[in-house]
Scaffold this motif. Structure first.
Motif, PDB file in Angstrom:
ATOM      1  N   VAL A  10       0.839  -1.201   0.000  1.00  0.00           N
ATOM      2  CA  VAL A  10       0.000   0.000   0.000  1.00  0.00           C
ATOM      3  C   VAL A  10       0.874   1.251   0.000  1.00  0.00           C
ATOM      4  O   VAL A  10       0.627   2.196  -0.762  1.00  0.00           O
ATOM      5  CB  VAL A  10      -0.956  -0.021   1.207  1.00  0.00           C
ATOM      6  N   VAL A  11       1.896   1.265   0.835  1.00  0.00           N
ATOM      7  CA  VAL A  11       2.796   2.422   0.881  1.00  0.00           C
ATOM      8  C   VAL A  11       3.516   2.597  -0.454  1.00  0.00           C
ATOM      9  O   VAL A  11       3.643   3.709  -0.977  1.00  0.00           O
ATOM     10  CB  VAL A  11       3.812   2.279   2.040  1.00  0.00           C
ATOM     11  N   GLY A  12       3.974   1.502  -1.038  1.00  0.00           N
ATOM     12  CA  GLY A  12       4.637   1.574  -2.345  1.00  0.00           C
ATOM     13  C   GLY A  12       3.700   2.058  -3.432  1.00  0.00           C
ATOM     14  O   GLY A  12       4.096   2.865  -4.288  1.00  0.00           O
ATOM     15  N   LEU A  13       2.452   1.601  -3.415  1.00  0.00           N
ATOM     16  CA  LEU A  13       1.481   2.043  -4.416  1.00  0.00           C
ATOM     17  C   LEU A  13       1.186   3.529  -4.280  1.00  0.00           C
ATOM     18  O   LEU A  13       1.117   4.255  -5.282  1.00  0.00           O
ATOM     19  CB  LEU A  13       0.192   1.225  -4.282  1.00  0.00           C
ATOM     20  N   VAL A  14       1.039   4.007  -3.062  1.00  0.00           N
ATOM     21  CA  VAL A  14       0.797   5.434  -2.842  1.00  0.00           C
ATOM     22  C   VAL A  14       2.002   6.256  -3.311  1.00  0.00           C
ATOM     23  O   VAL A  14       1.854   7.322  -3.919  1.00  0.00           O
ATOM     24  CB  VAL A  14       0.471   5.710  -1.356  1.00  0.00           C
ATOM     25  N   VAL A  16       4.177   5.411  -5.682  1.00  0.00           N
ATOM     26  CA  VAL A  16       4.205   5.379  -7.151  1.00  0.00           C
ATOM     27  C   VAL A  16       3.144   6.304  -7.730  1.00  0.00           C
ATOM     28  O   VAL A  16       3.403   7.048  -8.688  1.00  0.00           O
ATOM     29  CB  VAL A  16       4.030   3.925  -7.658  1.00  0.00           C
ATOM     30  N   VAL A  17       1.944   6.294  -7.160  1.00  0.00           N
ATOM     31  CA  VAL A  17       0.880   7.185  -7.645  1.00  0.00           C
ATOM     32  C   VAL A  17       1.286   8.647  -7.435  1.00  0.00           C
ATOM     33  O   VAL A  17       1.058   9.491  -8.313  1.00  0.00           O
ATOM     34  CB  VAL A  17      -0.458   6.861  -6.944  1.00  0.00           C
ATOM     35  N   GLY A  18       1.916   8.959  -6.309  1.00  0.00           N
ATOM     36  CA  GLY A  18       2.364  10.331  -6.070  1.00  0.00           C
ATOM     37  C   GLY A  18       3.413  10.773  -7.061  1.00  0.00           C
ATOM     38  O   GLY A  18       3.349  11.884  -7.595  1.00  0.00           O
ATOM     39  N   VAL A  19       4.377   9.913  -7.351  1.00  0.00           N
ATOM     40  CA  VAL A  19       5.423  10.251  -8.319  1.00  0.00           C
ATOM     41  C   VAL A  19       4.822  10.417  -9.714  1.00  0.00           C
ATOM     42  O   VAL A  19       5.164  11.347 -10.458  1.00  0.00           O
ATOM     43  CB  VAL A  19       6.542   9.186  -8.310  1.00  0.00           C
ATOM     44  N   LEU A  20       3.910   9.535 -10.070  1.00  0.00           N
ATOM     45  CA  LEU A  20       3.252   9.651 -11.373  1.00  0.00           C
ATOM     46  C   LEU A  20       2.427  10.930 -11.469  1.00  0.00           C
ATOM     47  O   LEU A  20       2.405  11.582 -12.519  1.00  0.00           O
ATOM     48  CB  LEU A  20       2.372   8.433 -11.646  1.00  0.00           C
ATOM     49  N   VAL A  22       2.965  13.802  -9.939  1.00  0.00           N
ATOM     50  CA  VAL A  22       3.883  14.933 -10.108  1.00  0.00           C
ATOM     51  C   VAL A  22       4.472  14.933 -11.518  1.00  0.00           C
ATOM     52  O   VAL A  22       4.569  15.981 -12.169  1.00  0.00           O
ATOM     53  CB  VAL A  22       4.994  14.891  -9.036  1.00  0.00           C
ATOM     54  N   ALA A  23       4.846  13.764 -12.044  1.00  0.00           N
ATOM     55  CA  ALA A  23       5.415  13.684 -13.395  1.00  0.00           C
ATOM     56  C   ALA A  23       4.394  14.112 -14.440  1.00  0.00           C
ATOM     57  O   ALA A  23       4.728  14.850 -15.387  1.00  0.00           O
ATOM     58  CB  ALA A  23       5.898  12.258 -13.674  1.00  0.00           C
ATOM     59  N   VAL A  24       3.150  13.685 -14.291  1.00  0.00           N
ATOM     60  CA  VAL A  24       2.105  14.080 -15.251  1.00  0.00           C
ATOM     61  C   VAL A  24       1.847  15.581 -15.155  1.00  0.00           C
ATOM     62  O   VAL A  24       1.672  16.260 -16.181  1.00  0.00           O
ATOM     63  CB  VAL A  24       0.819  13.261 -15.007  1.00  0.00           C
ATOM     64  N   ALA A  25       1.835  16.130 -13.954  1.00  0.00           N
ATOM     65  CA  ALA A  25       1.601  17.564 -13.795  1.00  0.00           C
ATOM     66  C   ALA A  25       2.716  18.382 -14.440  1.00  0.00           C
ATOM     67  O   ALA A  25       2.454  19.364 -15.151  1.00  0.00           O
ATOM     68  CB  ALA A  25       1.476  17.909 -12.309  1.00  0.00           C
ATOM     69  N   PHE A  26       3.967  17.981 -14.210  1.00  0.00           N
ATOM     70  CA  PHE A  26       5.080  18.710 -14.837  1.00  0.00           C
ATOM     71  C   PHE A  26       5.063  18.540 -16.353  1.00  0.00           C
ATOM     72  O   PHE A  26       5.345  19.487 -17.095  1.00  0.00           O
ATOM     73  CB  PHE A  26       6.426  18.236 -14.277  1.00  0.00           C
ATOM     74  N   GLY A  27       4.749  17.333 -16.827  1.00  0.00           N
ATOM     75  CA  GLY A  27       4.681  17.102 -18.274  1.00  0.00           C
ATOM     76  C   GLY A  27       3.580  17.914 -18.925  1.00  0.00           C
ATOM     77  O   GLY A  27       3.774  18.522 -19.992  1.00  0.00           O
ATOM     78  N   ALA A  28       2.395  17.953 -18.306  1.00  0.00           N
ATOM     79  CA  ALA A  28       1.293  18.742 -18.853  1.00  0.00           C
ATOM     80  C   ALA A  28       1.634  20.224 -18.829  1.00  0.00           C
ATOM     81  O   ALA A  28       1.309  20.959 -19.769  1.00  0.00           O
ATOM     82  CB  ALA A  28       0.016  18.474 -18.062  1.00  0.00           C
ATOM     83  N   SER A  29       2.299  20.665 -17.789  1.00  0.00           N
ATOM     84  CA  SER A  29       2.704  22.073 -17.711  1.00  0.00           C
ATOM     85  C   SER A  29       3.674  22.421 -18.832  1.00  0.00           C
ATOM     86  O   SER A  29       3.566  23.481 -19.450  1.00  0.00           O
ATOM     87  CB  SER A  29       3.333  22.359 -16.356  1.00  0.00           C
TER      88      SER A  29
END
Length: 123
Positions: A10-14, A16-20, A22-29
């Protein structure tokens, strides 16, 4: 054994979702923002004033000392509030009282040292 690793999953999934996210937000920006570099946009911004002279500025050390003293007393407050709540519990009275006075003694010695060195005088 599966329940033991379930918490880590659960901690690992959270994470990974957090990193994804942030990566999607920076990419969209980067994809959606307009990029029109002009000479004014490439200047260094400093409170609306055009930069003049060298980039190095002299800062007096006493401002850092005031900040350091603030951090010391903020940490003191962080330790005092939980101690005040635990102090009333059964079995913690005498030992925690002595430990807190030792801690406050260290802070008092540091404050006395700063006062003797003249750090607390504003000139």
């Amino acid at each position: 054994m599966p329940d033991y690793f379930h918490g880590y999953a659960v901690v690992g999934l959270v994470a990974v979702v957090g990193v994804l996210f942030v990566a999607v937000a920076f990419g969209a920006s980067a994809l959606l923002r307009p990029t029109v570099p002009t000479p004014e946009k490439l200047l260094v911004y400093e409170s609306g004033v055009d930069p003049v002279g060298e980039g190095w500025a002299h800062t007096q050390v006493r401002y850092y000392l005031y900040a350091f003293l603030y951090v010391i007393f903020a940490v003191d407050a962080v330790f005092l509030f939980p101690w005040a709540t635990v102090f009333a519990a059964d079995g913690f009275g005498g030992a925690t009282l002595v430990e807190m006075f030792v801690f406050l003694g260290f802070l008092a010695v540091g404050l006395l040292y700063a006062w003797k060195k003249g750090v607390l005088t504003w000139t």
